[in-house]
Write an enzyme that holds these catalytic residues in place. Structure first.
Site: not given
Ligand SMILES: Nc1nc2c(c(=O)[nH]1)N=C([C@H](O)[C@H](O)COP(=O)(O)OP(=O)(O)OP(=O)(O)O)CN2
Ligand SMILES: [Zn+2]
Length: 141
Positions: A16, A35, A41, A43, A81-82
């Site tokens: 996404h 993001c 990227h 998940h 998925d995918h």
């Molecule tokens: N309220 C929200 N905040 C964020 C969302 C969301 O859906 N709702 N999504 C994102 C991004 O999709 C991002 O890819 C999240 O991944 P990341 O920052 O890598 O998260 P981690 O838990 O892996 O981060 P760490 O710092 O390693 O814990 C961002 N925010």
């Molecule tokens: Zn994300």
């Protein structure tokens, strides 16, 4: 009556990008950071769906977990998925695919389709550490 909560967990992966097309590129970059990267990227999502109800006196089931598994695959997993959540998924068309919006969309996909019980909670993990819960506009009990 004894209300019991029955949960099925499934997983899928998807790509996404968080981007609001009604805002400027600068606003999107500042708001969503990495993001917002234009080339997507991914998940590994984990989805837990909880159904509430009273066990049927004949079966002891609130819902047959095999039926819940099939429903989750037909209505959600097989469609996401995918896939790219921004481009490929009809039920996310026009939606910024944050975890919050995705959980609401999954609820709407499932609502009214359970063979028994009541949809209680959609819990969606975007990462191991980040998850949201949606209770269909009801406060959790
Ligand atoms: N309220 C929200 N905040 C964020 C969302 C969301 O859906 N709702 N999504 C994102 C991004 O999709 C991002 O890819 C999240 O991944 P990341 O920052 O890598 O998260 P981690 O838990 O892996 O981060 P760490 O710092 O390693 O814990 C961002 N925010
Ligand atoms: Zn994300």
């Amino acid at each position: 009556m004894s209300t019991v909560y029955v949960t099925r967990k499934v997983h899928f992966n998807a790509a996404h990008r968080l981007h609001n097309p009604e805002k400027s590129d600068e606003w999107n970059r500042e708001t969503f950071g990495p993001c917002n990267h234009p080339n997507w990227h991914g998940h590994n999502y984990v989805l837990k769906v909880t159904v509430a109800g009273e066990p049927d006196p004949d079966t002891g089931y609130v819902i047959d977990l095999s039926d819940l598994k099939s429903l989750l695959h037909e209505e959600v997993v097989d469609q996401v998925d995918h896939k790219n959540l921004n481009l490929d998924v009809d039920f996310l068309d026009g939606v910024i695919p944050s975890t919050e919006n995705f959980a609401i969309a999954i609820w709407n996909q499932l609502e009214g389709k359970l063979p028994s019980g009541r949809l209680h909670c959609v819990r969606l993990y975007e990462t191991e550490r980040n998850y949201v819960e949606y209770y269909g506009d009801q406060e959790p009990r």
